[in-house]
Enzyme design. Structure first.
Site, PDB file in Angstrom:
ATOM      1  N   PRO A 127       0.848  -1.161   0.019  1.00 57.03           N
ATOM      2  CA  PRO A 127       0.119   0.064   0.224  1.00 57.03           C
ATOM      3  C   PRO A 127       0.927   1.304   0.067  1.00 57.03           C
ATOM      4  O   PRO A 127       1.795   1.524   0.862  1.00 57.03           O
ATOM      5  CB  PRO A 127      -0.898  -0.151   1.317  1.00 57.03           C
ATOM      6  CG  PRO A 127      -0.517  -1.282   1.748  1.00 57.03           C
ATOM      7  CD  PRO A 127       0.578  -2.266   1.229  1.00 57.03           C
ATOM      8  N   GLU A 128       0.439   2.192  -0.960  1.00 50.15           N
ATOM      9  CA  GLU A 128       1.238   3.286  -0.939  1.00 50.15           C
ATOM     10  C   GLU A 128       0.138   4.556  -0.363  1.00 50.15           C
ATOM     11  O   GLU A 128      -0.823   4.241   0.153  1.00 50.15           O
ATOM     12  CB  GLU A 128       1.765   3.685  -2.110  1.00 50.15           C
ATOM     13  CG  GLU A 128       2.860   2.768  -2.772  1.00 50.15           C
ATOM     14  CD  GLU A 128       3.060   3.111  -4.154  1.00 50.15           C
ATOM     15  OE1 GLU A 128       3.381   4.037  -4.645  1.00 50.15           O
ATOM     16  OE2 GLU A 128       3.624   1.992  -4.823  1.00 50.15           O
TER      17      GLU A 128
END
Ligand code: ZN
Length: 286
Positions: free
Chosen positions: A2-3
């Site tokens: 996840p960014e």
């Protein structure tokens, strides 16, 4: 992994059941995730109200009525599931993918206007949780060297230019450096460089003038679009795991090796930089 946009989507999903709610019971099913859980983890949370749920880079921050802050990082595979007790439809926030309960490591029972059980599941255990002392948030090890928030007021074309000047590393590596700008990871760096027409191999210091202005604009645009896409997945009662944002988001270069560039029709190439795959178009990116 996840960014920023995926973490922001998770934050927006958790916010309605966490903000204003009190940790009634906290169950840590193991002493550690990627790092050991902080001392007195459950005791420092139980009975405390969540004043706000914020995000900094790829971190979630629950500010507690005790003055302390709970810091949560999803690592590679961390995800939250929400079950709301008094709803006819349990698991409004249930996952698209199956979540093996043996990887449910931390459970929060929340009381408040919307009582809920929030479960943190993380098969690979690269995620972690920490608690920062009152007034210790900015100076704690997670945030003290962190660069500006890309969608915040402290990030501008000028600050990006300044951060890149004098850097001999490739621009790809410079943008992954959380000290330059917070929250970007492999996917959105590849996408922003493609959209700005900047070669991932180019020396960071040489990204200046119009080129860095363009890159600044594309970093903002690609993050905003991805958050928008994540928001629509929330409206559809989809997952809080961040991964969903990847599936429904259309990438221009990421994971498209050998497929045609949407601008010039030549094949997208992949190369390895710093141990990570970089996807790019050699003819559109200079
Ligand atoms: Zn191209």
């Amino acid at each position: 992994m996840p960014e920023l946009p995926e973490v922001e989507t998770v934050r927006r999903g958790l916010q309605p059941v966490m903000e204003g709610a009190v940790f009634e019971r906290v169950e840590a099913r193991r002493p550690d995730l990627r790092f050991p859980l902080p001392e007195g983890f459950a005791e420092r949370l139980e009975g405390r109200r969540v004043e706000s749920l914020d995000r900094r880079g790829k971190y979630l921050i629950a500010r507690l009525s005790s003055g302390e802050s709970l810091i949560m990082h999803l690592g590679m595979s961390g995800r939250f599931t929400i079950e709301e007790a008094d709803r006819s439809r349990p698991g409004v926030f249930a996952l698209a993918q199956e979540c093996d309960p043996k990887h449910d490591h931390v459970v929060f029972e929340m009381t408040g206007p919307r009582p809920a059980r929030i479960t943190y599941n993380d098969p690979r255990r690269f995620g972690f949780m920490d608690i920062a002392a009152p007034d210790g948030l900015e100076t704690c090890r997670h945030f003290k060297a962190m660069g500006p928030e890309p969608l915040g007021n402290s990030f501008s074309a000028a600050t990006l230019k300044e951060a890149l000047s004098g850097k001999g590393a490739p621009i790809k590596a410079a943008l992954l450096d959380q000290g330059v700008v917070a929250g970007l990871g492999n996917i959105y760096v590849c996408e922003a460089l493609y959209r700005a027409g900047v070669s991932p191999r180019r020396k960071a210091a040489s990204v200046a003038g119009k080129r860095s202005d363009r890159l600044y604009g594309e970093i903002i645009a690609v993050l905003r679009e991805a958050i928008e896409a994540g928001g629509s997945s929330l409206r559809d009662f989809a997952a809080a795991d961040g991964a969903l944002g990847y599936f429904q988001h259309r990438f221009d270069v990421y994971d498209r090796e050998g497929e045609n560039c949407r601008r010039c029709d030549k094949p997208i190439r992949r190369m390895v930089q710093g141990g990570r795959s970089t996807f790019f178009c050699p003819s559109c990116q200079r």
